[in-house]
Design a protein around this motif. Structure first.
Motif, PDB file in Angstrom:
ATOM      1  N   UNK B 139      32.217  10.520  24.059  1.00  0.00           N
ATOM      2  CA  UNK B 139      33.596  10.862  24.424  1.00  0.00           C
ATOM      3  C   UNK B 139      34.035  10.037  25.627  1.00  0.00           C
ATOM      4  N   UNK B 140      33.118   9.899  26.614  1.00  0.00           N
ATOM      5  CA  UNK B 140      33.478   9.110  27.799  1.00  0.00           C
ATOM      6  C   UNK B 140      33.820   7.673  27.413  1.00  0.00           C
ATOM      7  N   UNK B 151      44.144   8.989  31.854  1.00  0.00           N
ATOM      8  CA  UNK B 151      43.169   9.940  31.314  1.00  0.00           C
ATOM      9  C   UNK B 151      41.901   9.876  32.169  1.00  0.00           C
ATOM     10  N   UNK B 152      41.517  10.998  32.800  1.00  0.00           N
ATOM     11  CA  UNK B 152      40.344  10.962  33.690  1.00  0.00           C
ATOM     12  C   UNK B 152      39.044  10.985  32.893  1.00  0.00           C
ATOM     13  N   UNK B 153      38.721   9.868  32.260  1.00  0.00           N
ATOM     14  CA  UNK B 153      37.579   9.814  31.338  1.00  0.00           C
ATOM     15  C   UNK B 153      36.269  10.139  32.035  1.00  0.00           C
ATOM     16  N   UNK B 154      36.021   9.467  33.160  1.00  0.00           N
ATOM     17  CA  UNK B 154      34.753   9.687  33.853  1.00  0.00           C
ATOM     18  C   UNK B 154      34.647  11.122  34.357  1.00  0.00           C
ATOM     19  N   UNK B 155      35.729  11.635  34.922  1.00  0.00           N
ATOM     20  CA  UNK B 155      35.712  12.982  35.488  1.00  0.00           C
ATOM     21  C   UNK B 155      35.430  14.020  34.405  1.00  0.00           C
ATOM     22  N   UNK B 156      36.068  13.848  33.240  1.00  0.00           N
ATOM     23  CA  UNK B 156      35.833  14.782  32.139  1.00  0.00           C
ATOM     24  C   UNK B 156      34.368  14.763  31.729  1.00  0.00           C
TER      25      UNK B 156
END
Lengths: 276, 269
Positions: B139-140, B151-156
């Motif tokens: 997903x990342x 979109x906060x990819x790393x944070x998610x």
């Protein structure tokens, strides 16, 4: 030789919940040389954990300076170099493991500083080998014992490339077996990899194996020296709320009641030997 | 309680298990599109064969995948009933007062419930063959290009990783608190729903306090290990596409092509 850690006139003041000023550290001077194994002892609230957090810039001095290999913690540009040089291991084994797989957790540090993937792989393998946890590489951390979790935390700092590891009461929440594991791991790393160790503890037995013992109370360093020097000062330790090792205490009491015993007895073996 | 498995990962080493997580996520999305495109009996038949084929490839027990339909069984049956009993159409099979069973209605009901069953099975094959940790990586990686639009990819991904890490720990803790409160005479099993919900309070309060303390400790520990967000961060495990992934994509697109042909193409059958 340049000291790894140099603390000059460090004072730490904070405002507590009741809005009063608390001086947690009061004008501390301390030098730690490369390859040293230093134990810091002190009762609860003596400021030893606060001191630990100053050593990798998690806290910044209210007054004075902390220098890590000459880098001042007050300068923001040094922050990441300092945190790579000085690794931290905390008290609660659960609350410092980030990832759901052991090797992923060890890789967390090097990933943060942007090390290349292949290099991370070697660092992680080496670090796990150094703490003897290679067999648990792909395990889930919550299934490990406390001692094993703390060894993972130690591996995490090694993978970051730390030359000095500060352990803040790493054995306080462990069983006797875990305590032994951590202490022997640190002694081995100190000897074999020349890692400088600052070992904060309230177990006197653990401090007895250090090169130097620093005694803290009320935010001040009261005295320091070799374990033998420190632990033979039974009365002073007791005044600071610390208990000297049993053998030292027995020898002290016997001396007080007139028996002629050498002053530097601190281990059971030495006590037994004194009686021939 | 200590022995919990998160998600429903069914360990294995099949072709499907070994696919890159990104491939699996994207292929699942493509196949879902294919399911929505299907509108003929032949189309649904082809999709059923496809699902059976994927299950065979993955080495999952068929019943296990079929069971994933269970949570929505009620809705599936309801869909079937409503369409059957209230459907509109010319070919009336049976009529009683306002209830009218028509051929078109039955067809519609079967199609709709087939659609739900297929969707559930396809998406559960993804979670059966991919561990939550690998899924997080996938997903990342897939969200990373969308960082430019915020979109906060790393944070998610970080949040999911930490959640996966701490859910077992918090479960253990809950267990401990329940025992401690039971020992103090707390009663969790009597009274009506409201009373029981109220009785949960002595569990939730200590649990929340401890969770916040853990969060605080963890934040400090992460900072001490040079964590500073996703910027400039590398990963030890690199995702890499292989030949199998290409095959999976070709297959998924072929399914969409087939469904589109059956829907809009010349009526060959």
């Amino acid at each position: 030789m340049e000291p790894v850690i140099e603390v000059q006139g460090l004072t730490h003041v904070y405002i507590d919940a009741e809005n009063t000023k608390v001086t947690a550290l009061d004008n501390i001077d301390l030098q730690i040389m490369p390859g040293e194994f230093v134990a810091v002892i002190g009762a609860n609230g003596s400021g030893k954990s606060t001191l630990a957090r100053h050593l990798n810039a998690l806290l910044l001095p209210s007054e004075g300076h902390v220098k890590i290999k000459g880098m001042d913690t007050m300068e923001e540009d040094n922050l990441w170099d300092i945190r790579q040089t000085v690794g931290m291991v905390f008290q609660n084994p659960d609350n410092q493991i980030v990832a759901a797989i052991v090797e992923e957790d060890v890789a967390f540090g090097p990933e943060n500083i942007g090390v290349l993937p292949e290099e991370i792989r070697t660092r992680v393998d080496d670090a796990l080998k150094a703490v003897d946890m290679t067999a648990y590489r792909t395990h889930a951390p919550h299934l490990l014992s406390g001692g094993q979790k703390q060894r993972i935390a130690i591996a995490g700092t090694l993978a970051l490339g730390s030359e000095c590891i500060v352990l803040d009461e790493p054995t306080a929440m462990l069983d006797p077996k875990g305590r032994k594991e951590i202490l022997s791991t640190m002694l081995r790393l100190n000897k074999e990899k020349k890692i400088t160790v600052v070992y904060i503890t309230h177990f006197m037995v653990e401090a007895m194996l250090a090169d130097r013992v620093v005694v803290m109370s009320e935010g001040k360093i009261r005295f320091q020296g070799t374990p033998r020097e420190v632990f033979s000062r039974v009365e002073e330790l007791e005044r600071l709320g610390l208990e000297a090792p049993l053998a030292a205490k027995v020898a002290f009491e016997l001396r007080k009641s007139g028996m002629k015993l050498p002053k530097e007895i601190i281990t059971n073996e030495e006590l037994a030997a004194a009686f021939g | 309680m200590l022995d919990i498995t998160l998600g429903q990962y069914y360990p294995g080493n099949s072709f499907i298990h070994r696919l890159d997580p990104r491939t699996k996520i994207l292929a699942t999305l493509l196949l879902i599109v294919a399911v929505f495109l299907a509108n003929t009996a032949v189309g649904y038949g082809a999709l059923c064969v496809m699902v059976l084929f994927i299950i065979a490839l993955s080495g999952l027990p068929f019943m296990l995948v079929l069971k994933s339909v269970k949570p929505l069984l009620f809705i599936i049956v309801l869909t079937l009933l409503l369409h059957t009993l209230l459907g509109q159409g010319e070919h009336v099979l049976y009529q009683w007062k306002f209830l009218k069973v028509t051929e078109e209605g039955v067809q519609m009901g079967v199609k709709m419930s087939m659609r739900l069953i297929l969707l559930l099975m396809i998406s559960s094959i993804l979670t059966f063959t991919t561990s939550p940790i690998v899924l997080t990586d996938g997903i990342e990686a897939l969200l990373r290009p969308f960082r430019v639009i915020g979109v906060p990819a790393h944070e998610l991904a970080m949040m999911m990783t930490i959640a996966l890490r701490f859910i077992p720990t918090l479960m253990e803790e809950t267990d401990r608190i329940i025992k401690a409160q039971t020992a103090r005479g707390a009663d969790f099993s009597s009274g009506n729903l409201l009373a029981r919900a109220k009785n949960m309070l002595p569990i939730l309060v200590p649990l929340f306090i401890s969770a916040f303390r853990r969060a605080d400790d963890l934040a400090v520990a992460m900072e001490a290990r040079c964590y500073r967000g996703g910027e400039g961060r590398t990963r030890m495990h690199q995702l890499a596409y292989h030949a199998g992934d290409a095959a999976a994509f070709v297959f998924a697109f072929a399914m969409i092509g087939l469904m589109a042909f059956l829907r809009w193409g010349p009526n060959v059958l």
